[in-house]
Design a protein around this motif. Sequence first.
Motif, PDB file in Angstrom:
ATOM      1  N   ARG A   1      -1.878  14.530 -63.834  1.00 47.62           N
ATOM      2  CA  ARG A   1      -1.152  13.428 -64.443  1.00 47.62           C
ATOM      3  C   ARG A   1      -2.124  12.341 -64.891  1.00 47.62           C
ATOM      4  O   ARG A   1      -2.987  11.923 -64.115  1.00 47.62           O
ATOM      5  N   PRO A   2      -2.015  11.879 -66.147  1.00 48.86           N
ATOM      6  CA  PRO A   2      -2.902  10.808 -66.619  1.00 48.86           C
ATOM      7  C   PRO A   2      -2.761   9.552 -65.766  1.00 48.86           C
ATOM      8  O   PRO A   2      -1.666   9.207 -65.315  1.00 48.86           O
TER       9      PRO A   2
ATOM     10  N   TYR B   1      -1.821   7.540 -74.269  1.00 45.63           N
ATOM     11  CA  TYR B   1      -1.070   7.577 -75.534  1.00 45.63           C
ATOM     12  C   TYR B   1      -1.980   7.244 -76.711  1.00 45.63           C
ATOM     13  O   TYR B   1      -1.922   7.901 -77.758  1.00 45.63           O
ATOM     14  N   GLU B   2      -2.831   6.248 -76.559  1.00 45.92           N
ATOM     15  CA  GLU B   2      -3.758   5.878 -77.629  1.00 45.92           C
ATOM     16  C   GLU B   2      -4.738   7.009 -77.910  1.00 45.92           C
ATOM     17  O   GLU B   2      -5.048   7.303 -79.076  1.00 45.92           O
ATOM     18  N   ALA B   3      -5.227   7.660 -76.851  1.00 51.20           N
ATOM     19  CA  ALA B   3      -6.138   8.792 -77.030  1.00 51.20           C
ATOM     20  C   ALA B   3      -5.441   9.955 -77.718  1.00 51.20           C
ATOM     21  O   ALA B   3      -6.028  10.632 -78.577  1.00 51.20           O
ATOM     22  N   LEU B   4      -4.169  10.177 -77.368  1.00 55.66           N
ATOM     23  CA  LEU B   4      -3.406  11.266 -77.968  1.00 55.66           C
ATOM     24  C   LEU B   4      -3.209  11.033 -79.463  1.00 55.66           C
ATOM     25  O   LEU B   4      -3.365  11.950 -80.280  1.00 55.66           O
TER      26      LEU B   4
ATOM     27  N   GLU C   1      -6.379  11.793 -81.296  1.00 61.17           N
ATOM     28  CA  GLU C   1      -6.666  13.223 -81.418  1.00 61.17           C
ATOM     29  C   GLU C   1      -5.741  13.893 -82.423  1.00 61.17           C
ATOM     30  O   GLU C   1      -6.158  14.829 -83.119  1.00 61.17           O
ATOM     31  N   ILE C   2      -4.493  13.456 -82.506  1.00 65.50           N
ATOM     32  CA  ILE C   2      -3.575  14.015 -83.512  1.00 65.50           C
ATOM     33  C   ILE C   2      -4.124  13.756 -84.908  1.00 65.50           C
ATOM     34  O   ILE C   2      -4.077  14.620 -85.800  1.00 65.50           O
ATOM     35  N   GLU C   3      -4.671  12.560 -85.108  1.00 63.52           N
ATOM     36  CA  GLU C   3      -5.267  12.239 -86.408  1.00 63.52           C
ATOM     37  C   GLU C   3      -6.526  13.065 -86.658  1.00 63.52           C
ATOM     38  O   GLU C   3      -6.688  13.654 -87.736  1.00 63.52           O
TER      39      GLU C   3
ATOM     40  N   LEU D   1      -7.252  16.649 -72.130  1.00 62.74           N
ATOM     41  CA  LEU D   1      -5.792  16.794 -72.205  1.00 62.74           C
ATOM     42  C   LEU D   1      -5.206  16.300 -73.530  1.00 62.74           C
ATOM     43  O   LEU D   1      -4.347  16.990 -74.100  1.00 62.74           O
ATOM     44  N   PRO D   2      -5.621  15.144 -74.074  1.00 66.31           N
ATOM     45  CA  PRO D   2      -5.090  14.748 -75.388  1.00 66.31           C
ATOM     46  C   PRO D   2      -5.403  15.760 -76.484  1.00 66.31           C
ATOM     47  O   PRO D   2      -4.577  15.971 -77.382  1.00 66.31           O
TER      48      PRO D   2
END
Length: 246
Positions: free
Chosen positions: A20-21, A28-31, A34-36, A133-134
């Motif tokens: 668990r983060p 959330y910011e890291a995720l 990474e999506i970008e 994880l992200p």
Amino acid sequence: MNYIEHIGKYFIMLTQVFKRPQKGRVFYEALMKEIEELGLKSLGIVMFIPFFIGGVIALQTALNLESPFIPDSLIGFAAKRSIILEFAPTFCSIILAGKVGSYITSSIGAMRVTEQIDALEVMGINSLNYLVLPKVISTVFFYPFLILLAMILGIFGGWVAGVLSGLFAGVDYVEGLQTTFNPFLITYAMIKTLVFAFLIATVPSYHGYYVKGGSIAVGKASTQAVVWTIILIVIANYFLTQMLLT
């Protein structure tokens, strides 16, 4: 270090990744980042290559249908099957393994050789969870949309190639697309995509996280990560096909 030790170390890494983060907002910011980096910035290559490969598949199929007894609708049927079953999920994943895998390994490897990962550990942060994880979530959840886009553009590229070349009529191509469509083929392609996306995120992360040395070592690790990711994608493709289509 032999292959068994690498495999054991890889699975030990995964046990640390899927914890668990510690801070939801930071995660959330890291995720989103990474999506970008891993998803949105891959749109260009996913839109460009499938369109032209779909056209090549359709043209080659049309040029090899020399018998007048074979209907032109078979071109659309063959292009649909080839793109959905193999080209979009497998070939595009191999392309993304080269683009995304090298980025993941080099970015994590650079943090390792500059001791940024050591600094995270000193601060009590689970560095594997924070860094890997992200990337896993962004690839596993975003890549199916990229592969669906590749399927659509590949099939459309085949239609455009036929219309522009005059080798077959667009109506016949569309008729072939509609012939005996099996929805499970999409499910099969998505299952493969999820497995490939997981490999694309975790194998390069492993090579980058455990790299030793300087910038030259990071470069070598990036090459090894891409090669091993492609090898594992090909192996996984064989076994998934055996399990799901036989």
